[in-house]
Enzyme design. Structure first.
Site, mmCIF file in Angstrom:
data_model
loop_
_atom_site.group_PDB
_atom_site.id
_atom_site.type_symbol
_atom_site.label_atom_id
_atom_site.label_comp_id
_atom_site.label_asym_id
_atom_site.label_seq_id
_atom_site.Cartn_x
_atom_site.Cartn_y
_atom_site.Cartn_z
ATOM 1 N N HIS A 210 0.750 -2.187 -0.594
ATOM 2 C CA HIS A 210 0.359 0.025 -0.053
ATOM 3 C C HIS A 210 0.493 1.153 -0.334
ATOM 4 C CE1 HIS A 210 0.740 0.133 4.857
ATOM 5 N NE2 HIS A 210 0.071 1.363 4.362
HETATM 6 C C1 UD1 Z 1 -2.385 6.161 5.076
HETATM 7 C C2 UD1 Z 1 -0.449 6.777 5.704
HETATM 8 C C3 UD1 Z 1 0.068 5.503 5.836
HETATM 9 C C4 UD1 Z 1 -0.343 4.687 6.169
HETATM 10 C C5 UD1 Z 1 -1.724 4.104 5.595
HETATM 11 C C6 UD1 Z 1 -2.173 3.264 6.569
HETATM 12 C C7 UD1 Z 1 -0.457 8.948 5.628
HETATM 13 C C8 UD1 Z 1 1.207 9.950 4.756
HETATM 14 N N1 UD1 Z 1 0.155 8.194 4.400
HETATM 15 O O1 UD1 Z 1 -1.835 6.019 4.042
HETATM 16 O O2 UD1 Z 1 1.773 6.146 6.574
HETATM 17 O O3 UD1 Z 1 0.806 3.359 5.998
HETATM 18 O O4 UD1 Z 1 -2.475 5.262 5.715
HETATM 19 O O5 UD1 Z 1 -3.228 2.195 5.625
HETATM 20 O O6 UD1 Z 1 -1.081 9.589 5.906
HETATM 21 N N2 UD1 Z 1 -9.172 5.862 -0.137
HETATM 22 C C9 UD1 Z 1 -9.302 5.045 0.079
HETATM 23 N N3 UD1 Z 1 -10.457 4.666 0.851
HETATM 24 C C10 UD1 Z 1 -10.004 5.064 2.345
HETATM 25 C C11 UD1 Z 1 -8.905 6.201 2.080
HETATM 26 C C12 UD1 Z 1 -8.712 6.034 1.007
HETATM 27 O O7 UD1 Z 1 -10.451 4.990 -1.657
HETATM 28 O O8 UD1 Z 1 -10.386 5.634 3.207
HETATM 29 C C13 UD1 Z 1 -7.594 5.728 -1.175
HETATM 30 C C14 UD1 Z 1 -7.414 7.441 -1.834
HETATM 31 O O9 UD1 Z 1 -7.906 6.728 -3.329
HETATM 32 C C15 UD1 Z 1 -6.751 7.867 -1.615
HETATM 33 C C16 UD1 Z 1 -5.710 7.204 -1.545
HETATM 34 O O10 UD1 Z 1 -6.496 5.655 -0.828
HETATM 35 O O11 UD1 Z 1 -6.027 9.104 -2.293
HETATM 36 C C17 UD1 Z 1 -4.035 7.359 -0.326
HETATM 37 O O12 UD1 Z 1 -5.033 7.482 0.833
HETATM 38 P P1 UD1 Z 1 -4.741 8.397 1.820
HETATM 39 O O13 UD1 Z 1 -5.092 8.095 2.880
HETATM 40 O O14 UD1 Z 1 -3.970 9.536 1.401
HETATM 41 O O15 UD1 Z 1 -3.027 7.521 2.293
HETATM 42 P P2 UD1 Z 1 -2.570 5.845 2.381
HETATM 43 O O16 UD1 Z 1 -2.049 5.745 1.090
HETATM 44 O O17 UD1 Z 1 -3.969 5.026 3.119
HETATM 45 N N1 UDP Z 2 -4.743 -4.906 8.856
HETATM 46 C C1 UDP Z 2 -5.871 -5.208 8.481
HETATM 47 N N2 UDP Z 2 -6.439 -5.533 7.274
HETATM 48 C C2 UDP Z 2 -5.806 -6.067 6.044
HETATM 49 C C3 UDP Z 2 -4.650 -5.719 5.794
HETATM 50 C C4 UDP Z 2 -3.794 -4.804 7.316
HETATM 51 O O1 UDP Z 2 -6.478 -5.358 10.053
HETATM 52 O O2 UDP Z 2 -5.982 -5.434 4.869
HETATM 53 C C5 UDP Z 2 -3.720 -4.458 9.832
HETATM 54 C C6 UDP Z 2 -2.588 -5.299 9.907
HETATM 55 O O3 UDP Z 2 -2.906 -6.377 10.675
HETATM 56 C C7 UDP Z 2 -1.557 -3.634 10.543
HETATM 57 C C8 UDP Z 2 -2.492 -2.700 10.421
HETATM 58 O O4 UDP Z 2 -3.528 -2.936 9.586
HETATM 59 O O5 UDP Z 2 -2.726 -3.933 11.821
HETATM 60 C C9 UDP Z 2 -1.606 -2.504 9.381
HETATM 61 O O6 UDP Z 2 -1.794 -1.216 8.579
HETATM 62 P P1 UDP Z 2 -1.309 -0.860 7.372
HETATM 63 O O7 UDP Z 2 -0.797 -1.730 6.860
HETATM 64 O O8 UDP Z 2 -2.821 -0.086 6.553
HETATM 65 O O9 UDP Z 2 -0.939 0.730 7.190
HETATM 66 P P2 UDP Z 2 0.756 0.741 8.171
HETATM 67 O O10 UDP Z 2 0.894 -0.292 9.343
HETATM 68 O O11 UDP Z 2 1.845 0.241 6.920
HETATM 69 O O12 UDP Z 2 0.925 1.852 8.170
#
Ligand code: UD1
Ligand code: UDP
Length: 387
Positions: A222
């Site tokens: 991701h």
């Molecule tokens: C964010 C965090 C990242 C974390 C991750 C956990 C930042 C900069 N990044 O990344 O550190 O590891 O969350 O999962 O804060 N989107 C959806 N539905 C949602 C949310 C997001 O479709 O409910 C899609 C949208 O297209 C959006 C993209 O995901 O533009 C990215 O979402 P965003 O919250 O900006 O960053 P993450 O990649 O989720």
């Molecule tokens: N996780 C979850 N469902 C998923 C993928 C991840 O519950 O489909 C949980 C995972 O077990 C961990 C947390 O989400 O506890 C990690 O989040 P993510 O990978 O989105 O972000 P990061 O830790 O890299 O910030």
């Protein structure tokens, strides 16, 4: 004992999961002393990235939801700052609790510190030393706006000292005289607490996915660096696809919507190929209990997630990290996680090495005693008592 009003800010999936550990520790040990006000920025809003966790992990409904949604970094962060600032002015909390390194963390840190509310940062001190990652900037700025900093690992604690934080500071703690702690990881609290429940409640998921305990691979992708760089994304997925076919092993891949969107819009025909591949199971994001079950029962974990890297260690699974560097360097030093970047040869070599290694992994307790949330809350109580 003084009564504390604590604002707890979440926004992204892992923060919601982390809030479960803090909420549970408040209910068990500080119910009469701490009032928790939960603020959801709305950074994550899909049911599978947000609501499911509140229901499953017994987290109380947010008191405020800013519903900021997705946007470019600056716009998203500024909307959060505005919303959080209004809440802080209205609520006048004793402190503001933040987790990790997302835009929600940074927004909370800036809004609170500028209004002189003490910031408590959980997961302080983690560094990738790669400032092209949005998270690295968020971490540094959040740490330097904090009053209490809880470093989950020895490496994180040392990073803080390297940046000028002084372990010898004495109370009263302020943003200019912050206190740093080496704690453990509140996600270890969660994994310990929920592991058995995951087996009890979600066992049927293995059947639904037609996978056998100990004989499938779990993969998540991701990170911005992997999803927005289509070359990297394609190289990674093509390598995983060939490994699945050559080894006749199922790869279960709960994909973040960000990854699915990139695949659908920029790699459409390859995405269809993956959907039709016998050994690749792309599924929507799963709940935390489902993820825990998959991690516990997998053979190898392949991920660019910070949280999933650690969980591989909690459940003694080898982990291929799809990044050039990691903040959780103890895993790499331990040899049970390996940085494979988006390099097909490295991914392949390390995968083959781990598949053929029949030995039990040595996974020392790097992440505390499973009671980190309670420790953190006790220190917050102490800070408020002594001013
Ligand atoms: C964010 C965090 C990242 C974390 C991750 C956990 C930042 C900069 N990044 O990344 O550190 O590891 O969350 O999962 O804060 N989107 C959806 N539905 C949602 C949310 C997001 O479709 O409910 C899609 C949208 O297209 C959006 C993209 O995901 O533009 C990215 O979402 P965003 O919250 O900006 O960053 P993450 O990649 O989720
Ligand atoms: N996780 C979850 N469902 C998923 C993928 C991840 O519950 O489909 C949980 C995972 O077990 C961990 C947390 O989400 O506890 C990690 O989040 P993510 O990978 O989105 O972000 P990061 O830790 O890299 O910030």
């Amino acid at each position: 004992m003084p009564h504390i009003k604590l604002i707890n800010i979440v926004g992204a999936r892992p923060q919601i999961i982390k809030a479960s550990a803090i909420g549970r520790a408040i209910r068990s040990h500080f119910n009469d002393e701490i009032t928790e006000i939960l603020v959801h920025t709305g950074q994550h809003y899909d049911k599978e990235l947000s609501d499911v966790f509140f229901e499953e992990l017994e987290i109380h409904k947010p008191d405020y939801n800013l519903n900021v949604g997705s946007a470019k970094h600056g716009r998203q962060t500024s909307m959060m700052i505005t919303g959080i600032e209004d809440i802080l002015i209205k609520e006048e909390p004793d402190c503001v609790l933040l987790y990790g390194d997302t835009n929600s963390t940074l927004a909370g840190a800036l809004a609170a510190s500028k209004l002189h509310f003490p910031v408590i940062h959980i997961e302080a001190g983690l560094r990738s030393f790669n400032k092209t990652m949005p998270e690295e900037l968020n971490r540094i700025m959040s740490d330097h706006s904090s009053t209490l900093l809880f470093a989950p690992t020895d490496a994180a604690f040392k990073n803080l000292i390297r940046e000028g934080f002084r372990p010898e500071n004495t109370p009263p703690y302020t943003i200019d005289n912050p206190k740093i702690y080496l704690t453990g990881d509140i996600m270890y609290d969660n994994s310990l607490y929920f592991a058995e429940l995951a087996e009890k409640k979600k066992r049927q998921l293995l059947e639904t996915l037609s996978v056998v305990k100990g004989d499938f691979i779990l993969a998540t992708i991701h990170r911005e660096a992997n999803t927005d760089n289509i070359t990297r994304l394609e190289v990674i997925l093509r390598t995983l696809k060939s490994l699945s076919e050559e080894n006749r092993l199922t790869f279960v891949m709960p994909l973040h919507p960000r990854t699915t969107i990139s695949l659908k819009t920029k790699l459409k025909s390859f995405y269809n190929e993956l959907l039709n591949c016998k050994y690749i199971k792309i599924i929507p994001p799963v709940t935390f209990l489902e993820m825990t079950l998959l991690e516990k029962n997998s053979r190898i974990i392949i991920t660019d997630s910070g949280g999933v890297q650690k969980e591989s260690h909690f459940f003694r699974k080898p982990c291929l990290v799809l990044r050039k560097e990691t903040e959780w360097i103890e895993l790499i030093k331990n040899g049970t996680a390996v940085l494979v970047d988006a390099n097909p040869e490295k991914i392949r070599d390390e995968f083959v090495r781990f598949i053929n290694c029949g030995e039990e992994l040595e996974c020392p307790g790097f992440y505390g005693n499973g009671r980190t949330a309670e420790f953190i809350l006790r220190e917050i109580m102490t800070m408020n008592e002594i001013g």
